[in-house]
Design a protein around this motif. Structure first.
Motif, PDB file in Angstrom:
ATOM      1  N   PHE A  65      38.301  36.869  38.645  1.00 40.78           N
ATOM      2  CA  PHE A  65      36.844  36.899  38.982  1.00 40.78           C
ATOM      3  C   PHE A  65      36.069  36.229  37.613  1.00 40.78           C
ATOM      4  O   PHE A  65      37.142  36.484  36.162  1.00 40.78           O
ATOM      5  N   SER A  76      36.192  35.483  46.723  1.00 37.15           N
ATOM      6  CA  SER A  76      34.975  35.453  46.199  1.00 37.15           C
ATOM      7  C   SER A  76      33.864  34.685  47.563  1.00 37.15           C
ATOM      8  O   SER A  76      34.292  33.950  48.020  1.00 37.15           O
ATOM      9  N   SER A  90      37.093  43.157  46.532  1.00 38.43           N
ATOM     10  CA  SER A  90      37.936  41.997  46.055  1.00 38.43           C
ATOM     11  C   SER A  90      38.093  42.636  44.915  1.00 38.43           C
ATOM     12  O   SER A  90      39.229  41.794  43.972  1.00 38.43           O
ATOM     13  N   ARG A 116      30.938  43.083  38.839  1.00 39.24           N
ATOM     14  CA  ARG A 116      31.598  42.688  39.335  1.00 39.24           C
ATOM     15  C   ARG A 116      32.892  42.800  38.763  1.00 39.24           C
ATOM     16  O   ARG A 116      34.222  42.696  38.878  1.00 39.24           O
ATOM     17  N   GLU A 156      33.105  41.171  48.595  1.00 38.00           N
ATOM     18  CA  GLU A 156      33.041  41.139  47.092  1.00 38.00           C
ATOM     19  C   GLU A 156      33.498  42.119  46.033  1.00 38.00           C
ATOM     20  O   GLU A 156      34.751  42.482  45.492  1.00 38.00           O
ATOM     21  N   ILE A 209      28.471  31.240  41.280  1.00 35.30           N
ATOM     22  CA  ILE A 209      28.865  32.223  40.263  1.00 35.30           C
ATOM     23  C   ILE A 209      27.706  32.636  39.274  1.00 35.30           C
ATOM     24  O   ILE A 209      27.058  33.462  38.690  1.00 35.30           O
ATOM     25  N   ASN A 263      36.159  28.484  48.390  1.00 29.01           N
ATOM     26  CA  ASN A 263      35.778  30.511  48.817  1.00 29.01           C
ATOM     27  C   ASN A 263      35.763  30.323  49.760  1.00 29.01           C
ATOM     28  O   ASN A 263      36.057  30.661  50.637  1.00 29.01           O
TER      29      ASN A 263
END
Length: 499
Positions: free
Chosen positions: A224, A117, A109, A133, A106, A122, A461
């Motif tokens: 994100f 993800s 990324s 994040r 994560e 989330i 995901n």
């Protein structure tokens, strides 16, 4: 290795770590505002990262300031690894992501602005963690190495080696003769555009927390979101989606051109070959896919993730087509609709965009449009050479001849990119992915895109990937973000030879 300045490398890693720790502390007020217990974990992670960085810098602060290419490549690659390893600490200290493999995936990324993800829900994550994040995107978007060169000229080291290794694209056009001034202006533009998008999203109806997170994710071309359905959560708010489309378009443009546009020199923008292909390519593909959606979409297939609309509505078809084309081409990875549920031709067009990328000098990943332009022109050049072997026919880009060494570099990059994609797809099938998911995950990770096809589609995901597959995709995200050569050169024996 002879002449390798180890101390300056460690010193620079320390400075990078300290800056990363300061960004972590910026997430603490969000946890306090929302009265979350995770604030202590985030605070501890930030202080630990700052302390680690301070120790690395303090014991190597008297290092000689000379910086050669080898040190530059090592600093950039090791700097990104330092960012990632320390960037996992907020997740680990708060137990938000219990698995270290998942936390690493994560985090990388985020910094690589891929947007893939492993989070299944989330919206239940603490707000402070969600801000962190998104912050990893924002830091990685322009590159903390460039940031460090911009705000710490007191180092007295040669910043150009770092800038060339870090800045996205085959070239790093300068807006100012001094590299530190260039980096400062890039970051100023980056900040102002992020703030402007935040303001517009808030005005359009997002709450302030969602607006700031999506602004950071858009300008970094990261992807994100704070919502499980990504931007499809706002399918009932076209204005929000059009704002994000506009800023994805800007983020995928060479920041030097954005600088000229902000100074009122619009003519320079449209003189750029790359920008013309980029801008009009997005328009053309949007119209084509809109036409396919309106006229050839299977009515039994859902068109959006959480708020379906009839595909007979031209505006809806245009908006989703524009959103997804821009999102994939700029490697942002936001989702307003599941393009794998469109007709096969439209889906294949979308997948082909995985291998295009945005503009050089932008925050986008991928191969980059300028490389495709030069490769295509060089191919026509070779055809002409077959007919006129003695003719001198230079490959021209933006009116200037492209040096042979640049052409060779671009061809080598493309061959290497496609070879890595093929081998990576094969390796991912060995790790348990089916064919479609393997090529999707490989293309997405290497191009820093995010959602792909197969079991890693826009409505899925990467949580289901095996541990080896997650580490391998993390490696692909890193080499993709740093344009292959910056990392792969470290794996060659001649890099380490003493000459």
């Amino acid at each position: 290795m002879k002449h390798l300045n180890i101390k300056i490398i460690i010193s620079f890693l320390g400075l990078t770590s300290m800056l990363n720790g300061l960004f972590m502390l910026a997430a603490v007020p969000f946890s306090i505002y929302y009265n979350e217990t995770e604030k202590w974990g985030i605070l501890s992670a930030g202080l630990t990262t700052i302390l680690l960085g301070f120790l690395l810098w303090f014991f190597n602060r008297n290092a000689k300031k000379n910086l050669q290419k080898k040190e530059g490549y090592l600093i950039v690659t090791l700097g990104w690894l330092m960012l990632t390893f320390t960037g996992t600490l907020p997740y680990v200290f708060t137990d938000s992501i219990p698995s270290y493999t998942d936390a690493f995936f994560e985090t990388l990324s985020g910094y690589s602005t891929t947007g893939s993800s492993i989070l299944n829900d989330i919206e239940i994550m603490p707000k402070g963690i969600l801000f962190w994040r998104s912050a990893t995107h924002w830091i990685g978007g322009m590159g903390i190495i460039v940031l460090t060169v911009a705000i710490l000229p007191l180092l007295g080291i040669g910043g150009m080696q770092l800038f060339m290794a870090e800045a996205p694209g085959p070239s790093a056009d300068k807006m100012h003769p001094r590299i530190t001034e260039t980096a400062k202006r890039l970051w100023l533009i980056y900040f102002l555009l992020t703030f402007t998008e935040f303001f517009l999203l808030k005005f359009a109806g997002m709450n302030w927390f969602d607006a700031i997170n999506h602004a950071m994710a858009t300008m970094s071309t990261g992807g994100f979101s704070t919502k499980n359905a990504s931007v499809a959560h706002w399918n009932g708010s076209p204005l929000i989606q059009y704002i994000i489309i506009a800023f994805m378009l800007i983020a995928g443009t060479n920041f030097v051109l954005t600088y000229f546009a902000l100074k009122g020199k619009i003519g320079k923008v449209f003189k750029s070959e790359e920008f013309k292909y980029y801008f009009f390519g997005i328009i053309g593909l949007t119209l084509l896919i809109s036409f396919l959606i309106v006229n050839y979409q299977d009515p039994n297939l859902s068109t959006t993730i959480n708020h379906p609309k009839p595909w007979g509505e031209v505006e809806s078809a245009f908006r989703h087509a524009a959103f997804q084309v821009t999102s994939v081409l700029t490697t942002t990875g936001f989702v307003s609709a599941d393009f794998t549920m469109w007709n096969s031709f439209a889906t294949m067009l979308m997948f082909s965009l995985f291998f295009i990328g945005g503009s050089a000098g932008s925050t986008s990943g991928g191969i980059k449009i300028v490389r495709h332009i030069v490769m295509i022109k060089n191919s026509f050049y070779e055809f002409k050479k077959l007919l006129h072997p003695n003719a001198i026919i230079p490959v021209r880009y933006d009116g200037s001849g492209v040096p042979k060494n640049i052409i060779y570099n671009i061809l080598a990059f493309f061959i290497m990119y496609m070879l890595i994609f093929i081998l990576s797809s094969i390796i991912l099938t060995f790790f348990g992915l089916d064919f479609q998911s393997a090529i999707g995950a490989a293309a997405s990770s290497l191009g820093n895109i995010g959602p792909a096809i197969g079991s890693v589609s826009p409505v899925d995901n990467y949580a289901h990937l095996s541990i080896p597959a997650k580490w391998f995709c993390s490696f692909l995200m890193l080499i993709g973000r740093l344009e292959l050569f910056t990392v792969l050169i470290l794996l060659t024996p001649f890099f380490w030879n003493k000459n």
